[in-house]
Design an enzyme around this catalytic site. Structure first.
Site, PDB file in Angstrom:
ATOM      1  N   GLN A  68       0.843  -1.195   0.000  1.00  0.00           N
ATOM      2  CA  GLN A  68       0.000   0.000   0.000  1.00  0.00           C
ATOM      3  C   GLN A  68       0.880   1.247   0.000  1.00  0.00           C
ATOM      4  OE1 GLN A  68      -2.092  -0.884   3.745  1.00  0.00           O
ATOM      5  NE2 GLN A  68      -1.446   1.084   4.547  1.00  0.00           N
ATOM      6  N   GLY A 114      14.640  18.730  17.997  1.00  0.00           N
ATOM      7  CA  GLY A 114      14.780  18.046  19.270  1.00  0.00           C
ATOM      8  C   GLY A 114      16.213  18.104  19.757  1.00  0.00           C
ATOM      9  N   TRP A 115      16.463  17.601  20.927  1.00  0.00           N
ATOM     10  CA  TRP A 115      17.786  17.697  21.538  1.00  0.00           C
ATOM     11  C   TRP A 115      18.872  17.115  20.634  1.00  0.00           C
ATOM     12  CZ3 TRP A 115      19.854  20.268  25.445  1.00  0.00           C
ATOM     13  CH2 TRP A 115      21.113  19.879  25.898  1.00  0.00           C
ATOM     14  N   GLU A 140      17.044  23.528  19.829  1.00  0.00           N
ATOM     15  CA  GLU A 140      17.528  23.618  21.214  1.00  0.00           C
ATOM     16  C   GLU A 140      19.050  23.831  21.221  1.00  0.00           C
ATOM     17  OE1 GLU A 140      16.043  20.231  23.458  1.00  0.00           O
ATOM     18  OE2 GLU A 140      14.180  20.231  22.343  1.00  0.00           O
ATOM     19  N   TYR A 198      10.011  22.039  31.870  1.00  0.00           N
ATOM     20  CA  TYR A 198      10.328  20.792  32.563  1.00  0.00           C
ATOM     21  C   TYR A 198      11.824  20.555  32.406  1.00  0.00           C
ATOM     22  CZ  TYR A 198       9.174  19.546  27.698  1.00  0.00           C
ATOM     23  OH  TYR A 198       9.072  19.535  26.338  1.00  0.00           O
ATOM     24  N   ASP A 199      12.339  19.568  33.088  1.00  0.00           N
ATOM     25  CA  ASP A 199      13.779  19.272  33.080  1.00  0.00           C
ATOM     26  C   ASP A 199      14.630  20.439  33.577  1.00  0.00           C
ATOM     27  OD1 ASP A 199      13.864  17.107  30.130  1.00  0.00           O
ATOM     28  OD2 ASP A 199      13.463  16.669  32.228  1.00  0.00           O
ATOM     29  N   TRP A 206       5.126  16.288  27.152  1.00  0.00           N
ATOM     30  CA  TRP A 206       6.171  15.397  26.638  1.00  0.00           C
ATOM     31  C   TRP A 206       6.174  14.144  27.501  1.00  0.00           C
ATOM     32  CZ3 TRP A 206       9.331  15.228  22.483  1.00  0.00           C
ATOM     33  CH2 TRP A 206      10.278  14.191  22.488  1.00  0.00           C
TER      34      TRP A 206
END
Length: 624
Positions: A328, A355-356, A397, A465-466, A603
């Site tokens: 497909q 991303g990192w 980043e 965060y982090d 995340w």
């Protein structure tokens, strides 16, 4: 934000050895099954035009209870060659083709169509060709057609199937409905009725030439086709598709509820797009960021082709319950996202790049922002999956600062990038970016012109965060995602409120800022102190990496024992973890509303429970 990587926001996990061989192995296994003795050959005779001197017969080669192998044989019974063939048949509800070989098999509802491969279409007089498939269910084929004629080669006057109806037109388009109209199909014995399909799913059958569809979502794109049925219950071809966008805009007061889906989650984590459906998450979110595409050689590139669009999904893993075929056009996560959007048309999907791990390519790419934007546009709008994505998310980043690598493009780099991307992607595609939450004096927020870039974007995903983690192996222990500062916090400016307030003070509208939350915890071991601020000997053991664990695990193995700075922490044995719970997320969502922020993002989805505890808390907390 800490200078240590947030490994979760850019972790790369390669495909397991042999992953690309699995498709071929299945094909070989299926072909081997063809040597089994044929049983119960059935010639399916139904009324049809005598367009071709040929027959098609069906046999069930094998049956294993919950599935079976079917086989079609096409024979040229005429005196002239056939260049190509198409076999059509109906299966009753509950009987489906799950995989096929030696033909391209598709369906619309219960009507199945098999078209010859380029190398198998030609049939000399007297020649026979076969194709096979695996299926589920107990039904047998009916209403068989071969190149528009009867599968038994017979001729009955008035057997022609109806023609395609005219392409639908739309009127009375509102936020929740649309009226469709089309011109009649023709048939030698008369048209019985019409089936109306929305995004490939039948939604109505009518004897008329109009249909008023209701219950739609505002500011959403829909595709309509119509198919005629004659008095012999033969279906004709589908009409051409007509695109409709309902009126209205997303309510400015409504909140964005978005999360990241990581491509590598389909490997060791065994987390698939279908999990967003079965957990109830899909009904409670507005957007998905698909992570990640790479940035290489000044261009956007595919990150993991196997996970993205090659992996074949079985029926039980698929959103629509239908297995992918080996040939497909689109498989993998991209096709599963397409199926999810059909089921939940309110969801918008963005393709996230960087991303990192993959942010290092932005510096080179920004040597020519226009060419960079063009490459990303061509990839996101690739015809194979253009309908899957509603925009792009750029996860650098960090511009003019250090992450895994350091960049010195200058403060204007982020503004120049967003200006180029908005010019290329236009006003109707979403353009977003994940950005630093380091609000310290002279920190990463101060390094780039995020305010200048804000005029071109729809919103920023602020990675709140982090802030703290076991990359500081000896501690002090601290929550990785504090909402506010608290006495003894290890570093000023390392909390969510400080980041949001600094960005707003710089001139970025609150509605363009999303609060980031983690569906995971960070932790240390060798800790004796219950409250934050204790010393440690290193990172706690985690399932996928040291010092990192999903919420769905921690809620049972190390339940929260306290809260500080608006988030939870837990002490169990010598381990100390910090993470958000449904309770702390409820409080954070109240804060989001009090600050008039655009919403929140997570995340990543795979850290939530199988019944979506954290997403439920976010959804409930952001209700008006």
């Amino acid at each position: 934000m800490s200078t240590q990587p947030p490994p979760s926001h850019g972790l790369r996990r390669p495909a397991p050895p042999g992953a690309r061989l699995s498709v071929r192995s299945k094909i070989i296994a299926s072909l081997t099954a063809l040597i089994l003795p044929l049983a119960a050959l059935v010639g399916l005779a139904t009324p049809a035009q005598a367009a071709t001197s040929a027959t098609a017969t069906y046999a069930k080669a094998s049956d294993w209870g919950n599935g079976f192998e079917g086989k079609w044989s096409i024979k040229n019974t005429g005196t002239t060659a056939i260049s190509a063939w198409t076999v059509e048949w109906d299966f009753p509800a509950g009987t489906r083709v799950t995989s096929a070989w030696d033909a391209d098999v598709t369906n619309v509802g219960n009507r199945w169509t098999a078209k010859s491969k380029s190398w198998a279409g030609a049939l000399a007089p007297g020649a026979t060709v076969t194709f096979g498939f695996n299926g589920t269910g107990t039904g047998a084929p009916s209403n068989c057609k071969l190149n528009g004629g009867s599968c038994d080669g017979g001729t009955v006057p008035g057997d022609d199937p109806p023609s395609a109806p005219g392409t639908p037109t739309s009127s009375n388009v509102t936020e929740t409905g649309v009226t469709l109209a089309w011109t009649a199909a023709t048939d030698d014995k008369g048209v019985k009725n019409y089936d109306v399909y929305r995004d490939g799913t039948k939604v109505h059958t009518t004897t008329g030439l109009t249909f008023a569809d209701t219950g739609l979502t505002k500011a959403t794109d829909y595709s309509y086709t119509v198919q005629a049925r004659d008095t012999a219950d033969q279906l004709g071809p589908l009409s051409a598709a007509h695109q409709v966008r309902t009126s209205g805009t997303v309510n400015p007061g409504s909140k964005i509820k978005m999360g990241y889906f990581t491509q590598w989650g389909v490997y060791g984590r065994n987390f698939h797009i279908k999990n967003l459906d079965t957990s109830g998450t899909a009904a409670k979110i507005t957007h998905i960021n698909y992570a990640f595409g790479n940035v290489q050689g000044g261009k956007c590139t595919i990150g993991d082709s196997y996970a993205d669009y090659e992996k074949a999904y079985t029926a039980d893993q698929s959103v629509d319950g239908v297995a992918d075929t080996w040939d497909q056009p689109l498989r993998g996560n991209f096709n599963q996202l397409r199926e999810l959007k059909k089921k939940y048309p309110h969801i918008k999907v963005l393709f996230s790049f960087g991303g990192w791990t993959w942010s290092g390519g932005f510096t080179q790419a920004m040597a020519n922002p226009t060419a960079f934007a063009e490459s990303c546009y061509q990839l996101v709008e690739d015809p194979r999956w253009a309908d899957v994505f509603d925009g792009i998310d750029l996860d650098w980043e960090y511009p003019n600062a250090c992450g895994l690598t350091c960049d010195s493009s200058g403060p204007a780099a982020i503004k120049n990038m967003m200006q180029a991307f908005r010019a290329k992607f236009g006003p109707n595609n979403l353009l977003t970016a994940a950005i630093t939450a380091d609000a310290s004096n002279g920190g990463k927020i101060d390094k780039a012109d995020y305010a200048g870039a804000a005029q071109y974007i729809d919103w920023y995903n602020v990675m709140t965060y982090d802030f703290f983690g076991a990359w500081a192996a000896k501690g002090p222990t601290a929550p990785h995602s504090p909402l506010t500062a608290y006495p003894g916090i290890p570093q000023d400016g390392f909390n969510s409120a400080a980041a949001i307030n600094k960005l707003k003070a710089g001139g970025i509208p609150a509605s363009k800022l999303l609060l980031g939350v983690g569906f995971y915890g960070r932790g240390w071991t060798g800790v004796t102190q219950d409250t934050p601020g204790g010393t440690a000997t290193g990172p706690a053991t985690g399932t996928y990496e040291p010092g990192f664990e999903d919420y769905k695990v921690l809620k049972n193995t190390c339940p929260a024992t306290g809260t500080i700075g608006g988030t939870a922490y837990a002490k169990c044995g010598s381990n100390w973890w910090s993470y958000d719970t449904p309770s702390t997320l409820t409080s954070k969502m109240s804060w989001v509303k009090s600050q008039n922020l655009g919403g929140t993002f997570a995340w990543d989805f795979s850290g939530d429970t199988t019944n979506g505890e954290l997403i439920t808390a976010i959804n409930n907390g952001l209700q008006p």
